[in-house]
Design an enzyme around this catalytic site. Structure first.
Site, PDB file in Angstrom:
ATOM      1  N   ILE A 476     -32.522 -42.260 -45.104  1.00  0.00           N
ATOM      2  CA  ILE A 476     -33.784 -43.001 -45.186  1.00  0.00           C
ATOM      3  C   ILE A 476     -34.994 -42.070 -45.176  1.00  0.00           C
ATOM      4  CG2 ILE A 476     -32.884 -45.124 -44.187  1.00  0.00           C
ATOM      5  CD1 ILE A 476     -33.969 -44.270 -41.487  1.00  0.00           C
ATOM      6  N   GLY A 477     -34.742 -40.761 -45.127  1.00  0.00           N
ATOM      7  CA  GLY A 477     -35.853 -39.811 -45.147  1.00  0.00           C
ATOM      8  C   GLY A 477     -35.336 -38.386 -45.208  1.00  0.00           C
ATOM      9  N   GLY A 479     -36.763 -33.991 -44.992  1.00  0.00           N
ATOM     10  CA  GLY A 479     -37.831 -33.065 -44.615  1.00  0.00           C
ATOM     11  C   GLY A 479     -37.290 -31.658 -44.588  1.00  0.00           C
ATOM     12  N   SER A 480     -38.145 -30.709 -44.214  1.00  0.00           N
ATOM     13  CA  SER A 480     -37.721 -29.318 -44.173  1.00  0.00           C
ATOM     14  C   SER A 480     -36.653 -29.091 -43.112  1.00  0.00           C
ATOM     15  CB  SER A 480     -38.930 -28.412 -43.888  1.00  0.00           C
ATOM     16  OG  SER A 480     -39.517 -28.769 -42.647  1.00  0.00           O
ATOM     17  N   PHE A 481     -36.625 -29.952 -42.090  1.00  0.00           N
ATOM     18  CA  PHE A 481     -35.660 -29.831 -41.005  1.00  0.00           C
ATOM     19  C   PHE A 481     -34.263 -30.277 -41.416  1.00  0.00           C
ATOM     20  CE2 PHE A 481     -35.468 -34.350 -40.553  1.00  0.00           C
ATOM     21  CZ  PHE A 481     -36.716 -34.772 -40.952  1.00  0.00           C
ATOM     22  N   VAL A 484     -32.974 -37.750 -42.408  1.00  0.00           N
ATOM     23  CA  VAL A 484     -32.980 -38.858 -41.453  1.00  0.00           C
ATOM     24  C   VAL A 484     -32.071 -39.947 -42.006  1.00  0.00           C
ATOM     25  CG1 VAL A 484     -34.349 -40.561 -40.214  1.00  0.00           C
ATOM     26  CG2 VAL A 484     -35.332 -38.327 -40.742  1.00  0.00           C
ATOM     27  N   LYS A 497     -32.092 -38.331 -36.831  1.00  0.00           N
ATOM     28  CA  LYS A 497     -32.733 -37.175 -37.469  1.00  0.00           C
ATOM     29  C   LYS A 497     -31.775 -36.004 -37.324  1.00  0.00           C
ATOM     30  CE  LYS A 497     -37.172 -34.683 -37.389  1.00  0.00           C
ATOM     31  NZ  LYS A 497     -38.491 -34.607 -36.717  1.00  0.00           N
ATOM     32  N   ASP A 595     -49.626 -34.198 -36.114  1.00  0.00           N
ATOM     33  CA  ASP A 595     -49.112 -34.524 -37.448  1.00  0.00           C
ATOM     34  C   ASP A 595     -49.233 -36.022 -37.701  1.00  0.00           C
ATOM     35  OD1 ASP A 595     -45.949 -34.067 -39.234  1.00  0.00           O
ATOM     36  OD2 ASP A 595     -48.023 -34.023 -39.934  1.00  0.00           O
TER      37      ASP A 595
END
Length: 839
Positions: A476-477, A479-481, A484, A497, A595
């Site tokens: 559902i998401g 990112g750089s990490f 998710v 996450k 953020d």
């Protein structure tokens, strides 16, 4: 690993031991602080307890004053124990209802203080009177820990007789046996072993009591542990989480007698830890010549040719230590040791000595045949390419600024040389370029692992999850990490996450993970994301589990689904976010989000907002803190003071980001949509530009935006001031009419001034009333001017009377106050004219 150029001075275990030592030093100071109270403003009863006047205590004590405490939280029992009162006084206080469980402000019970003082009678009276002997105090330390720390054998016996848990752990999972070994109390160790303590019990980083005893060099305790009690014996080959066995600790500290004992009982002399260090490596890193001699004599030379992960043999290690030339000489006397031995990255012992500035060792190596032309290959990552640079030992000395070594090496002449440094000296000034040392990366790596280990020890048990507890569904998401996922945890739908598999060296990932987990564990508000737990077992299994919020992000709703939201719902979202941010900023230890943007605002099925994603957040220790990270978060919503590389900023940076989110929410568009994020941040920071405020915005909102995104952080309001303004707007009759909801009771005498006319575009679709795009504002102005003008085009008079902001060449507000002044000018014009346009 050779790119790091040197092994760190401390391993993670060493760092943690240092912190443990400091922690117990702090513990002692806190105890002593309670043991030396200031008797100002004490009551007559408290003074009688302090002086041990039993008859006065008996006459004054009642149910009403039995619970009295001093300003520092000391109860009557505390005071009695501090003053050395008799056991009769202790028993009297307990019979009269004085609570034994009361903790002082320094988190100690009366039993803790009595155990520290070593007062056997008081401890026995408290234990007989029902005191909980396992009650934890400061740093989760129990009375048995305290007795072990102080070496009070008789008190340990009393506590054990009254049910003390013999294997209980403190905040770093040290048992009383760990503590007794650490502080060297042989009789307490013997007592604990006789009473069935787990000799191989593990601390927070896998450290056993035997490890501590070997590090301290206490042979008697080592013997007690190894010989044990029946089948309960210490394992001389057991390793901590970093792979150190007891021999590693012994050799690093230089304890010869313990070394011989361990070798006689089966210790593994060539075993390597996770860094690739053998016991010989650690002895060389710490200059323990006699240990090295004994190891080589008794176990052979196998370890002398082993490299650790930093591309260093024991000879390199001795060069790194550099304070013992005899150690270097001994190693070179061994047939298997080559003075010019190169590690996997090419660096030699001469490189190591040059890097650390050890002039005598450099001189010794050069005089005994070290080749100063040998090169180490250092890799520099640049984008997708990797650049390899060859560096001599001289360049390493240059890099670290060791001028004396540089001069010596440039002029050093061996008998076989015709000139000193002839191949290098001619081109040094013209071609040498200093490269930044990556040593900081290695220190960071060590620090990051320490952070994870401490997080495991301090995170409440209910938040510890295993990866096997989680079921992963759709993504559902991203990112750089990492990613998710929507998933389930113990039957509950959650968001997971999942961090990408990485080593401890990936600072940004580990640092973000540790800070986010530490912060989430402290939060408890319906306006911020609910923390379920985290997987901490291994960097490859890092995961943070939170509640699943079904509505997705505000960004997705506005810019991907392009949903039309009524004004009342928009202001509801704004109020929720403001309440969430106010909660963060007013915690006992405030949290700055750093953020805040529409990606990190989630919406539930009822349209309420939840603040999420605390990866960039941090606890704010001081308003004047000057070590904040440069440019954390998303550039498009970034406050000017952060973008301009400032390292001192406050929670007011979140207020700026909130103001841009509020504008985005009302306008339905991205701030500075025509610019890339970095350009947008530069526009706000260096040109003082702000998005255009629509003429349809409620006037209180306009004023709020102007102050919220003020360049001066001190001029921005706090969230507790923002919430009432948003609430008033949300409950106004004008908003209720625009949103097709029943208007609330007339709490406010006049409706908020705002434009309610909606435009109809060419497709017949209605445009929401709060539109912020420059072209839409201009179209609105043209339409209004056309309706109120008898000519074929808008007149200059109508143009002058429209409250349109002053725009720069990009169509954005160049003067943030122009909209406010324009609106004020229009109000004055409306008062003077009966023919003003109907807005």
């Amino acid at each position: 690993m050779g790119n790091y150029k040197s092994r760190p001075t401390y391993s993670c275990t060493d760092e943690l031991k240092k912190k443990i030592s400091e922690s117990y030093a702090l513990f002692r100071s806190k105890v002593i602080e309670d043991l030396r109270p200031k008797e100002t403003d004490w009551t007559e009863l408290q003074q009688a307890c302090s002086s041990g006047d039993l008859s006065t205590v008996r006459s004054l004590l009642s149910e009403e004053n039995a619970g009295d405490t001093t300003d520092t939280g000391l109860s009557l029992l505390h005071i009695s124990c501090i003053s050395g009162a008799s056991s009769s006084q202790i028993k009297l206080l307990l019979r009269k209802g004085v609570k034994w469980s009361t903790l002082s402000k320094n988190q100690f019970t009366a039993l803790h203080l009595a155990a520290y003082r070593g007062d056997v009678e008081q401890v026995e009276a408290l234990a007989d009177g029902g005191s909980e002997v396992n009650q934890a105090g400061h740093s989760e330390v129990t009375s048995l820990h305290i007795a072990a720390m102080c070496g009070h054998l008789e008190i340990a016996r009393i506590l054990q007789t009254h049910g003390a848990q013999i294997d209980v752990g403190d905040i770093v999972k040290f048992s009383p046996l760990h503590i007794a070994c650490y502080f060297g109390h042989e009789k307490v160790v013997e007592f604990l072993i006789q009473n069935g303590v787990d000799i191989n019990i593990s601390g927070s980083v896998g450290d056993r009591p035997l490890h501590l005893a070997c590090a301290k060099g206490n042979l008697k305790i080592v013997q007690q542990l190894v010989e044990g009690n029946g089948q309960n014996k210490a394992d001389v080959t057991v390793c901590d989480d970093e792979g150190h066995n007891p021999l590693h600790f012994c050799c690093k500290s230089g304890h010869l007698v313990v070394l011989h004992y361990l070798l006689d009982h089966g210790a593994q002399p060539h075993h390597t830890n996770i860094y690739g260090d053998t016991p010989v490596h650690l002895a060389c890193y710490n200059g323990k010549l006699e240990i090295v001699k004994q190891l080589v004599s008794l176990t052979g030379t196998e370890s002398l040719t082993k490299e650790n992960i930093f591309s260093e043999t024991p000879l390199h290690s001795a060069g790194t230590y550099g304070k013992n030339v005899e150690l270097v000489k001994f190693l070179l006397d061994q047939d298997c040791v080559d003075i010019n031995c190169q590690g996997k990255d090419g660096h030699t012992a001469l490189h190591s000595a040059c890097y650390h500035g050890h002039t005598r060792v450099v001189q010794f190596l050069l005089e005994n045949g070290a080749d100063n032309n040998m090169v180490a290959c250092v890799s520099e990552q640049s984008g997708d390419s990797e650049k390899r640079e060859e560096q001599t030992a001289l360049m390493w000395a240059y890099e670290r600024g060791h001028d004396a070594i540089v001069v010596f090496m440039k002029h050093h002449k061996r008998p076989s040389d015709e000139s000193a440094c002839s191949d290098y000296s001619g081109s040094l000034d013209g071609s040498y370029v200093s490269v930044p040392s990556p040593l900081g990366k290695l220190r960071s790596m060590t620090k990051e692992k320490i952070d994870v280990l401490q997080l495991r020890a301090t995170l409440p048990h209910q938040f510890h999850l295993q990866l096997l507890d989680l079921e992963f569904h759709e993504v559902i998401g991203t990112g750089s990490f990492g990613k998710v996922y929507k998933g389930t945890c113990k039957g509950r739908t959650v968001a997971i996450k999942r961090y990408r598999a990485s080593s401890f060296g990936a600072k940004s990932d580990v640092d973000m993970f540790c800070r986010e987990v530490a912060i989430l564990a402290k939060l408890n508000s319906s306006y911020v994301i609910n923390f379920v737990g985290a997987s901490l077992d291994d960097p490859s299994q890092f995961a943070i589990v939170t509640q699943y919020v079904a509505g997705g992000s505000l960004f997705c709703l506005l810019h991907e689904q392009k949903r039309l939201i009524d004004v009342h719902s928009k202001l509801t979202i704004a109020v929720d976010v403001a309440k969430g941010m106010d909660y963060l900023h007013t915690l006992p230890q405030p949290i700055i989000h750093r953020d805040l943007n529409s990606h990190n605002i989630l919406l539930d099925e009822h349209g309420h907002a939840i603040v999420a994603d605390f990866g960039e957040s941090r606890f704010l220790r001081s308003a004047e803190e000057d070590n904040m990270t440069k440019q954390p978060g998303n550039l498009r919503w970034m406050a000017p003071e952060i973008f301009t590389q400032c390292t001192r900023y406050s929670v007011k940076a979140d207020v700026f980001s909130f103001s841009l989110v509020l504008w985005e929410l009302l306008a339905g568009e991205l701030p500075f949509a025509h610019l890339k994020p970095a350009a947008a941040a530069a526009e706000t920071a260096y040109h003082n530009s702000r998005p255009p405020v629509g003429i349809t915005f409620p006037k209180p909102i306009v004023s709020l935006l102007q102050t919220g995104w003020n360049t001066d952080p001190d001029q921005r309001p706090e969230f507790r001031e923002i919430i009432p303004i948003l609430e008033e707007c949300r409950q106004s009759q004008a908003v209720a009419m625009l949103s097709n909801v029943d208007p609330p009771p007339s709490l406010f005498p006049s409706a908020l001034p705002m434009v309610t006319q909606q435009e109809v575009d060419g497709e017949g679709r209605t445009t929401p009333p709060l539109v912020g795009h420059v072209s839409a504002l201009r179209n609105h102005w043209e339409a209004e001017a056309s309706r109120n003008s008898t000519g074929p085009s808008p007149s200059d008079e109508n143009r002058r009377r429209m409250p349109f902001p002053q725009l720069d060449k990009n169509g954005y507000v160049s003067d943030p106050l122009s909209t406010m002044r324009a609106a004020m000018a229009k109000d004055l014009s409306d008062d003077k004219s009966d023919n003003a346009p109907d807005t």
